[in-house]
Design an enzyme around this catalytic site. Structure first.
Site, PDB file in Angstrom:
ATOM      1  N   GLU A 256       0.874  -1.176   0.000  1.00 38.99           N
ATOM      2  CA  GLU A 256       0.000   0.000   0.000  1.00 38.99           C
ATOM      3  C   GLU A 256       0.903   1.214   0.000  1.00 38.99           C
ATOM      4  O   GLU A 256       1.597   1.495   0.981  1.00 38.99           O
ATOM      5  CB  GLU A 256      -0.927  -0.018   1.216  1.00 38.99           C
ATOM      6  N   CYS A 295      -1.331   8.964   3.464  1.00 39.97           N
ATOM      7  CA  CYS A 295      -1.288   8.325   2.148  1.00 39.97           C
ATOM      8  C   CYS A 295      -2.548   8.632   1.354  1.00 39.97           C
ATOM      9  O   CYS A 295      -2.557   8.497   0.123  1.00 39.97           O
ATOM     10  CB  CYS A 295      -1.101   6.821   2.297  1.00 39.97           C
TER      11      CYS A 295
END
Length: 690
Positions: A256, A295
């Protein structure tokens, strides 16, 4: 200066070598030394597999869920100690809330999902049986079992608590031990959380270990039953993914990565509409929360060219009101980056963007940054920075360079097709947002761009009051994305648990599959007893215990009475001429009458262990029931799920899933379904559920 110890093979240890320092993000003072050189890292893998893995594998899903719930309660009771350490990383209270209490909430969420949906067993039948033969004596089904390996979780610095707990929840539920490797810059908060968990004694020894520092040659000792997850930069992730050991052993690797997420303002939105204010608020919040170190933060602000001036003015006005400084001060809305090294990296990326098609609208200069608070001048602060790229189609740097801080770039588009193209230029994102009031525009945009995003938020005035926002991953929703975002998946409810388990297709007779899965299936042996199954307590019921009821012939009066009672006068039931012209050729009974009549046949009316009807699943009407047809029911105990007592006052009980087959006079199934009942247990909890 304190030493930040790792927790390996049952003890707290510190390495022997050149230590790295962690500094206070606000004051700049050195706080901790970190070193893992010389530690028995390879041995920790075996310790996890042989100690923690075996203990977790012997626990049922329900036991693991109870363990996680207890851990979550323990962490919640000690959250203030974690908030104090979170402050060292530059986080405000609201930043820390997302990280600390958001992580704890994820543990609660997974414990709750498991308690409701997973068996009280170590094997998870994933789907319904699949018939493979005409005589129904050869079938298959997919089952999930725990892998005898270890999950190595390599986490990013921005969410040291949540980042660990959102991976631990599905890992533990799957019956797998974990080794956590946090980013060094904020490892103190991860370490404090791990210490709380270890000291609680709630988790089996070996189920959780911690490496503060580098992982040395640990990758060389991974095996095919292990799993690796990585959260961080795409460059580092790609390097790890290509490790020869991972390739040689086909080791599961989930990545990720940070992505250039976008937020798009629809062509239909004007400054007078509520959606315009929602757009400005969402962009500014995502730029400044965690000082932009998310993120999922918005990096590309895509707006109609005709609205650029108005959007720019509104953003600058709102960003000007963001006070930067000591997060403990009430007026401060944005704290510091995690380190001065991170601040320097952000500055370099901003300068790169300024040399490749962007211009500054605010921020971008450290010497003009005003800070609130005393003794903060050496902190890792960076101003909220808004850039503008007038030609985002010519200047590709804005779609490939991420300044991981409070930085975003405004860019224009002419028509929705261009907005779609700009969204896709991010080459894969964790999340994208569209703010619009136009359903047709939203449909067109989402259908064209969903392929490049792991999650998409459509925000309008109706969703705004309850929206969780652009940047908030939720336990029940998938977190991840294609391309630049890493191509991995996390969270997404119980889907995440399956990433750490082995899926196997099992073939055999129904009796064999029922025995292996501890879940009766049609075609397997039934057990018939003179005592009605509704007269038995949870512990007394056996899988496969079955009742074949008396018969009932359906009359015209039944159909007319049910129509009057329910108000359902559909022509196939009540209109003789219309029904004759239908595919049935004559009047038929209501489907729900068939279900009601079946209940009347199999229910024992007396007071007994059955507490309540809990629900119905997978109802299918197979054949029509006509006037004069005779019904009979076979009721069979299919599955049992023992439920834990929440309090001593609660009545001990479990959920029993019953297979229901409603048959006609030709022994043809006319309806198939499952019902769930709450059934009392004879005794209360004496410990964890088995």
């Amino acid at each position: 200066m304190q030493q930040l110890h790792s927790y390996l093979s049952g003890g707290w240890v510190f390495g022997q070598g050149q230590a790295r320092e962690i500094h206070h993000a606000i004051t700049g003072e050195p706080l901790y030394q970190v070193c893992s050189d010389g530690l028995p890292l390879a041995a920790s893998l075996d310790y996890a597999r042989n100690k923690g893995g075996r203990a977790l594998a012997q626990m049922t899903f329900q036991q693991r869920a109870q363990m996680m719930k207890a851990v979550a309660k323990h962490l919640l009771a000690h959250k203030e100690a974690l908030y104090e350490i979170s402050y060292q990383t530059g986080a405000t209270r609201s930043d820390g809330w997302v990280d600390i209490e958001g992580g704890i909430a994820t543990l609660f969420a997974y414990a709750g999902m498991a308690g409701r949906e997973l068996p009280d067993d170590t094997l998870w039948p994933e789907d319904e049986p699949i018939p493979l033969s005409k005589q129904a004596q050869f079938a298959a089904r997919h089952v999930l079992t725990s892998r005898p390996g270890v999950a190595l979780h390599i986490n990013a610095f921005n969410f040291p608590c949540w980042g660990m707990l959102e991976k631990l929840a599905p890992t533990w539920l799957a019956g797998m031990p974990a080794i956590i490797k946090p980013a060094t810059a904020t490892a103190q908060l991860t370490q404090a959380t791990v210490r709380l968990i270890i000291d609680s004694g709630l988790v089996p020894e070996g189920a959780l270990q911690l490496v503060c520092g580098g992982i040395g040659d640990m990758f060389e000792h991974l095996d095919y039953q292990d799993a690796v997850t990585f959260t961080g930069s795409a460059q580092t992730g790609q390097h790890l993914r290509a490790h020869p050991r991972l390739l040689a052993k086909s080791i599961a690797f989930t990545m990720e990565a940070d992505s250039l997420n976008c937020c798009v303002l629809g062509e239909d939105v004007t400054p007078q509409m509520p959606e315009f204010a929602l757009f400005i608020k969402e962009v500014c919040r995502e730029m400044t929360a965690k000082a932009g170190q998310k993120c999922t933060a918005i990096r590309r602000i895509i707006v109609p060219a005709k609205r650029v001036a108005e959007v720019q003015q509104a953003l600058l006005q709102r960003l000007a009101g963001v006070t930067v400084g000591d997060p403990k001060l009430e007026q401060v809305r944005m704290g510091a980056l995690v380190s001065r090294e991170q601040r320097d990296d952000v500055q370099q990326k901003v300068e790169f963007l300024l040399h490749h098609g962007c211009e500054p609208l605010c921020g971008a200069a450290l010497d003009k940054l005003e800070l609130a608070g005393e003794g903060v001048q050496k902190g890792a602060f960076y101003p909220a920075t808004l850039l503008y790229c007038a030609d985002p189609f010519s200047h590709q740097a804005v779609h490939g360079t991420e300044a991981f801080g409070p930085v975003a770039t405004l860019m224009p588009y002419q028509q929705t097709e261009q907005a779609i193209e700009l969204a896709l230029l991010g080459q894969g994102s964790l999340v994208g947002s569209l703010v619009t009031a136009d359903e047709a525009l939203a449909t067109r945009f989402i259908r064209a761009t969903a392929c490049a995003h792991g999650r998409m938020l459509i925000l309008d005035r109706h969703a705004a009051t309850e929206s969780t926002g652009h940047g908030s991953p939720l336990p029940v929703l998938m977190h991840g994305g294609p391309g630049r975002a890493g191509g991995g998946e996390e969270l997404g409810g119980l889907r995440a648990v399956k990433h750490y388990m082995q899926r196997t297709a099992i073939q055999g007779s129904p009796a064999m599959l029922a025995a292996i899965g501890r879940e009766w299936m049609r075609g397997a042996t039934v057990i018939e007893d003179p005592v009605h199954p509704f007269r038995k307590y949870f512990e007394q019921l056996q899988l496969g215990e079955s009742l074949l009821t008396a018969r009932r012939t359906v009359t015209e009066a039944d159909i007319v009475n049910f129509a009057c009672l329910s108000g359902d006068h559909f022509y196939a039931h009540m209109d003789k001429i219309g029904a004759a012209e239908s595919l049935f050729g004559e009047r038929v009974a209501h489907g729900y009458f068939v279900v009601s009549a079946a209940a009347g046949l199999f229910v024992d009316p007396g007071v007994g262990p059955v507490i309540a009807n809990y629900g119905m699943e997978n109802l299918r009407f197979i054949e029509p029931v006509k006037i004069g047809d005779t019904l009979q029911v076979r009721l069979t105990c299919k599955k049992k799920i023992r439920k834990p007592q929440k309090t001593a006052e609660d009545r001990p009980h479990g959920v029993v899933v019953w297979d229901v087959q409603v048959l006609n006079q030709h022994q043809q199934a006319v309806a198939l379904y499952s019902i769930l009942t709450l059934v009392a247990r004879q005794e209360g909890d004496m410990g964890p559920a088995r």
